[in-house]
Design a protein around this motif. Structure first.
Motif, short mmCIF file in Angstrom:
data_model
loop_
_atom_site.label_atom_id
_atom_site.label_comp_id
_atom_site.label_asym_id
_atom_site.label_seq_id
_atom_site.Cartn_x
_atom_site.Cartn_y
_atom_site.Cartn_z
N SER A 1 0.83 -1.20 0.00
CA SER A 1 0.00 0.00 0.00
C SER A 1 0.87 1.26 0.00
CB SER A 1 -0.91 0.01 1.22
OG SER A 1 -0.15 0.13 2.41
N GLN A 2 0.29 2.36 -0.47
CA GLN A 2 1.01 3.63 -0.46
C GLN A 2 1.33 4.06 0.96
OE1 GLN A 2 -0.69 6.72 -2.88
NE2 GLN A 2 0.37 8.36 -1.80
N SER A 3 0.41 3.78 1.89
CA SER A 3 0.67 4.16 3.28
C SER A 3 1.86 3.39 3.85
CB SER A 3 -0.57 3.90 4.13
OG SER A 3 -0.92 2.52 4.13
N ALA A 4 2.05 2.13 3.41
CA ALA A 4 3.21 1.36 3.87
C ALA A 4 4.51 1.97 3.36
CB ALA A 4 3.08 -0.09 3.41
N VAL A 5 4.51 2.43 2.12
CA VAL A 5 5.70 3.09 1.57
C VAL A 5 5.98 4.39 2.32
CG1 VAL A 5 6.67 4.22 -0.47
CG2 VAL A 5 5.45 2.06 -0.71
N SER A 6 4.92 5.18 2.53
CA SER A 6 5.08 6.45 3.25
C SER A 6 5.63 6.21 4.66
CB SER A 6 3.75 7.20 3.33
OG SER A 6 3.28 7.51 2.05
N HIS A 7 5.10 5.18 5.32
CA HIS A 7 5.57 4.87 6.68
C HIS A 7 7.03 4.43 6.66
CE1 HIS A 7 5.54 3.46 10.82
NE2 HIS A 7 6.04 2.30 10.39
N ALA A 8 7.42 3.64 5.67
CA ALA A 8 8.80 3.17 5.58
C ALA A 8 9.77 4.33 5.40
CB ALA A 8 8.94 2.18 4.43
N ILE A 9 9.40 5.27 4.54
CA ILE A 9 10.28 6.42 4.30
C ILE A 9 10.32 7.32 5.53
CG2 ILE A 9 10.64 8.49 2.91
CD1 ILE A 9 11.30 5.87 1.47
#
Length: 304
Positions: free
Chosen positions: A36-44
């Motif tokens: 998910s996009q939220s998972a990418v945002s959280h990772a960054i």
């Protein structure tokens, strides 16, 4: 300044960093990583918090690396290259540097399930060949497993104890209505269904699923055609020759104009993947099962 805890830096964060840097967009990076996009945002965000620096400029025109982000991204790419080298060494030791995986399946699986799984598998094990044999029925698929002509087969569940099986998904049977019909409904009634000549598959187990199912109807139903090919069934509905009852995966993609709705009472087929039980299987076969397990829409529906 607090010292950076290297144990808190995760591979998932480095993968997200490199993907966002490449596509300059969080949503596109998420699509490529199949998260998910939220998972990418959280990772960054968590990586930036751990490092104490800003890695990306964020704006209307996407995400672009800051100067320090450029330098860290280069190191991240090197780290991921080393990780891939480690995996390759392990695969060589496990016998995953070559070989073949032979798959027996029916058309709807070959169309909708296997391409994504094979692409994922080849991205990890490019030297392992995958072959596909399409069969008309799951009986032939199971015979291929018994005789050793296939390593992995897709079949209907439940199956016999001679196979080790895992559920892939549950596929609903639906009704396809001709373009000229005035019905625009989510679920058809037995009375409405009785107004149409019915088109069903002549192949088992679909035929054996549908005919007993129709026997519970509250109105007399007429099976006008029993057709072998799914595409022919859909085409006949498109020409207004009747309404079809068939699994959703077998019907897709639907031509423009054909309408679909749910049956009066739900009916499903359970699709599973099978290997011969109590047999010696190569590491490549289990590696493919893992790739299938982690493939997109089926990731939460299979347990290997």
């Amino acid at each position: 300044m607090d010292e950076i805890n290297k144990n808190q830096i995760k591979l998932s964060q480095l993968l997200a960093l490199v993907a966002v840097a490449e596509y300059k967009n969080f949503s596109e990076a998420a699509l490529r990583l199949e998260i998910s996009q939220s998972a990418v945002s959280h990772a960054i965000a968590s990586l930036e918090a751990e490092l104490g620096v800003v890695l990306f400029y964020r704006g209307r025109h996407g995400a672009h690396l800051t100067p320090v982000g450029e330098r860290i991204k280069a190191h991240a790419s090197q780290a991921l290259t080393l990780v891939n080298a480690i995996k390759k060494e392990a695969n060589l030791e496990k016998g995953l540097a070559g070989g073949i995986v032979r798959i027996a399946c029916f058309r709807s699986v070959a169309t909708h399930i296997l391409p994504t799984a094979i692409a994922k598998f080849h991205s990890i094990f490019p030297e392992i060949n995958v072959t596909i044999t399409e069969n008309d029925s799951f009986f032939n698929i199971e015979d291929s497993l018994r005789s050793g002509y296939a390593d992995i087969g897709f079949t209907y569940l439940p199956s016999s104890d001679e196979f080790e099986t895992w559920e892939i998904l549950r596929d609903d049977y639906i009704v396809l209505l001709p373009p000229h019909t005035n019905l625009n409904i989510q679920q058809i009634s037995w009375q409405q269904l009785a107004e149409f000549p019915l088109i069903i598959s002549s192949l088992n187990p679909c035929r054996d699923y549908i005919q007993p199912y129709l026997s519970q109807a509250e109105y007399p139903l007429k099976i006008a055609y029993e057709i072998r090919e799914d595409s022919t069934i859909v085409s006949m509905v498109g020409q207004g020759l009747g309404a079809a009852i068939m699994p959703r995966l077998a019907a897709e993609p639907l031509p423009i104009g054909i309408k679909e709705c749910n049956l009066p009472v739900p009916l499903q087929r359970i699709i599973g993947v099978a290997i011969l039980a109590n047999a010696l299987h190569s590491p490549a076969i289990y590696a493919f099962l893992d790739a299938l397990k982690n493939t997109g829409r089926f990731a939460t529906k299979i347990a290997v």
